[in-house]
Design a protein around this motif. Sequence first.
Motif, mmCIF file in Angstrom:
data_model
loop_
_atom_site.group_PDB
_atom_site.id
_atom_site.type_symbol
_atom_site.label_atom_id
_atom_site.label_comp_id
_atom_site.label_asym_id
_atom_site.label_seq_id
_atom_site.Cartn_x
_atom_site.Cartn_y
_atom_site.Cartn_z
ATOM 1 N N ASP A 238 0.837 -1.189 0.000
ATOM 2 C CA ASP A 238 0.000 0.000 0.000
ATOM 3 C C ASP A 238 0.878 1.247 0.000
ATOM 4 O OD1 ASP A 238 -2.297 1.509 0.131
ATOM 5 O OD2 ASP A 238 -2.441 1.389 2.309
ATOM 6 N N ARG A 239 0.557 2.210 -0.888
ATOM 7 C CA ARG A 239 1.352 3.426 -0.989
ATOM 8 C C ARG A 239 0.445 4.648 -0.981
ATOM 9 N NH1 ARG A 239 4.682 2.258 -6.321
ATOM 10 N NH2 ARG A 239 2.555 2.236 -7.025
ATOM 11 N N LEU A 240 0.974 5.743 -0.483
ATOM 12 C CA LEU A 240 0.292 7.033 -0.508
ATOM 13 C C LEU A 240 1.283 8.056 -1.042
ATOM 14 C CD1 LEU A 240 -2.064 8.931 0.239
ATOM 15 C CD2 LEU A 240 -1.090 9.070 2.530
ATOM 16 N N VAL A 241 0.918 8.716 -2.140
ATOM 17 C CA VAL A 241 1.803 9.688 -2.771
ATOM 18 C C VAL A 241 1.419 11.086 -2.298
ATOM 19 C CG1 VAL A 241 2.607 10.634 -4.959
ATOM 20 C CG2 VAL A 241 2.071 8.208 -4.794
ATOM 21 N N LEU A 242 2.409 11.815 -1.747
ATOM 22 C CA LEU A 242 2.212 13.198 -1.316
ATOM 23 C C LEU A 242 3.099 14.101 -2.171
ATOM 24 C CD1 LEU A 242 2.257 12.802 2.578
ATOM 25 C CD2 LEU A 242 0.280 12.890 1.064
ATOM 26 N N ASN A 243 2.498 15.138 -2.752
ATOM 27 C CA ASN A 243 3.212 16.098 -3.577
ATOM 28 C C ASN A 243 3.354 17.408 -2.804
ATOM 29 O OD1 ASN A 243 3.388 14.654 -6.229
ATOM 30 N ND2 ASN A 243 1.190 14.559 -5.901
ATOM 31 N N VAL A 244 4.568 17.958 -2.748
ATOM 32 C CA VAL A 244 4.837 19.215 -2.039
ATOM 33 C C VAL A 244 5.400 20.205 -3.050
ATOM 34 C CG1 VAL A 244 6.081 20.286 -0.124
ATOM 35 C CG2 VAL A 244 5.311 17.924 0.074
ATOM 36 N N ASP A 245 4.789 21.399 -3.120
ATOM 37 C CA ASP A 245 5.246 22.383 -4.099
ATOM 38 C C ASP A 245 6.458 23.153 -3.592
ATOM 39 O OD1 ASP A 245 4.232 24.225 -2.281
ATOM 40 O OD2 ASP A 245 2.750 25.063 -3.634
ATOM 41 N N SER A 246 6.924 24.112 -4.389
ATOM 42 C CA SER A 246 8.158 24.840 -4.062
ATOM 43 C C SER A 246 8.023 25.716 -2.825
ATOM 44 C CB SER A 246 8.586 25.694 -5.260
ATOM 45 O OG SER A 246 7.566 26.625 -5.579
ATOM 46 N N GLU A 247 6.801 26.025 -2.427
ATOM 47 C CA GLU A 247 6.588 26.851 -1.231
ATOM 48 C C GLU A 247 6.323 26.011 0.011
ATOM 49 O OE1 GLU A 247 3.641 29.799 -2.117
ATOM 50 O OE2 GLU A 247 4.548 30.210 -4.065
ATOM 51 N N GLY A 248 6.433 24.701 -0.110
ATOM 52 C CA GLY A 248 6.252 23.819 1.039
ATOM 53 C C GLY A 248 4.814 23.460 1.326
ATOM 54 N N ARG A 249 3.911 23.714 0.384
ATOM 55 C CA ARG A 249 2.489 23.397 0.577
ATOM 56 C C ARG A 249 2.179 22.032 -0.018
ATOM 57 N NH1 ARG A 249 0.163 28.606 -2.272
ATOM 58 N NH2 ARG A 249 1.464 27.609 -3.824
ATOM 59 N N LEU A 250 1.302 21.300 0.649
ATOM 60 C CA LEU A 250 0.881 19.994 0.178
ATOM 61 C C LEU A 250 -0.126 20.196 -0.946
ATOM 62 C CD1 LEU A 250 0.970 16.881 0.665
ATOM 63 C CD2 LEU A 250 -1.011 17.201 2.124
ATOM 64 N N LEU A 251 0.122 19.558 -2.085
ATOM 65 C CA LEU A 251 -0.799 19.638 -3.221
ATOM 66 C C LEU A 251 -1.787 18.486 -3.108
ATOM 67 C CD1 LEU A 251 1.779 20.410 -6.039
ATOM 68 C CD2 LEU A 251 0.292 22.021 -4.847
ATOM 69 N N HIS A 252 -3.034 18.841 -2.862
ATOM 70 C CA HIS A 252 -4.091 17.841 -2.701
ATOM 71 C C HIS A 252 -5.213 18.203 -3.663
ATOM 72 C CE1 HIS A 252 -6.299 14.692 -0.680
ATOM 73 N NE2 HIS A 252 -7.324 15.506 -0.550
ATOM 74 N N GLY A 253 -5.324 17.440 -4.737
ATOM 75 C CA GLY A 253 -6.308 17.778 -5.763
ATOM 76 C C GLY A 253 -5.872 19.038 -6.487
ATOM 77 N N ASP A 254 -6.764 20.013 -6.566
ATOM 78 C CA ASP A 254 -6.452 21.269 -7.235
ATOM 79 C C ASP A 254 -5.985 22.350 -6.274
ATOM 80 O OD1 ASP A 254 -7.072 20.244 -9.684
ATOM 81 O OD2 ASP A 254 -9.153 20.934 -9.656
ATOM 82 N N GLU A 255 -5.951 22.055 -4.981
ATOM 83 C CA GLU A 255 -5.584 23.085 -4.008
ATOM 84 C C GLU A 255 -4.216 22.828 -3.384
ATOM 85 O OE1 GLU A 255 -7.640 22.911 -0.081
ATOM 86 O OE2 GLU A 255 -8.874 21.402 -1.089
ATOM 87 N N ALA B 61 8.741 16.031 -3.407
ATOM 88 C CA ALA B 61 8.922 17.439 -3.045
ATOM 89 C C ALA B 61 9.651 18.166 -4.173
ATOM 90 C CB ALA B 61 9.703 17.563 -1.744
ATOM 91 N N ASP B 62 9.212 19.375 -4.446
ATOM 92 C CA ASP B 62 9.849 20.210 -5.466
ATOM 93 C C ASP B 62 11.294 20.484 -5.071
ATOM 94 O OD1 ASP B 62 8.728 22.224 -7.819
ATOM 95 O OD2 ASP B 62 10.505 23.004 -6.784
ATOM 96 N N LYS B 63 12.167 20.680 -6.064
ATOM 97 C CA LYS B 63 13.584 20.902 -5.755
ATOM 98 C C LYS B 63 13.830 22.231 -5.067
ATOM 99 C CE LYS B 63 14.537 22.093 -10.555
ATOM 100 N NZ LYS B 63 15.358 21.701 -11.706
ATOM 101 N N GLU B 64 12.875 23.157 -5.111
ATOM 102 C CA GLU B 64 13.010 24.453 -4.441
ATOM 103 C C GLU B 64 12.419 24.452 -3.034
ATOM 104 O OE1 GLU B 64 14.710 26.983 -5.810
ATOM 105 O OE2 GLU B 64 15.102 25.698 -7.537
#
Length: 157
Positions: A64-81, A125-128
């Motif tokens: 089981d895996r859960l993918v979390l995306n973090v943008d360059s400003e350190g915010r979690l990207l969940h859906g469109d927000e 996580a974004d490289k920035e």
Amino acid sequence: MSGGVISKEKAEPNLTPLLDIVFQLITFFMLVINFASDNYDQRVNLPDAGSARPVEDDARISEDRLVLNVDSEGRLLHGDEAQGIDAAVQTIRHQADLVKLGLKASGVKFDAATGSLPTTIILRADKETSFGAVLGIIKACQAQGFRKFALKAMIRS
């Protein structure tokens, strides 16, 4: 001598059921491809790493895996927000609750004493992104019982 009329009836197969099945297969594969790519947000520019290696070996595909995306400003990207740390903690708590419900529904006992969930967090996580922001997301995951982590990076060639 009487001659009879010979009718030549030609038997043609009915292709309608075959076309229906082909259409259903095309629709199925289109849906599967869409759901598989939803986890990987294109807004995240992964860092380059010379020692990066693929995560998808045979053992990890089945877990089981859960993918979390973090943008360059350190915010979690969940859906469109893009969520700040407080909203991200709520989202991670919600995901942990879903994992616990899934374990309960499948009959797997959750060890509340250790509080360790079997799900692997794949952190993109974004490289920035600052190290502090990534650490904040990891600590929020650990507080909810996630213990296995994999960090994604681009393979430098």
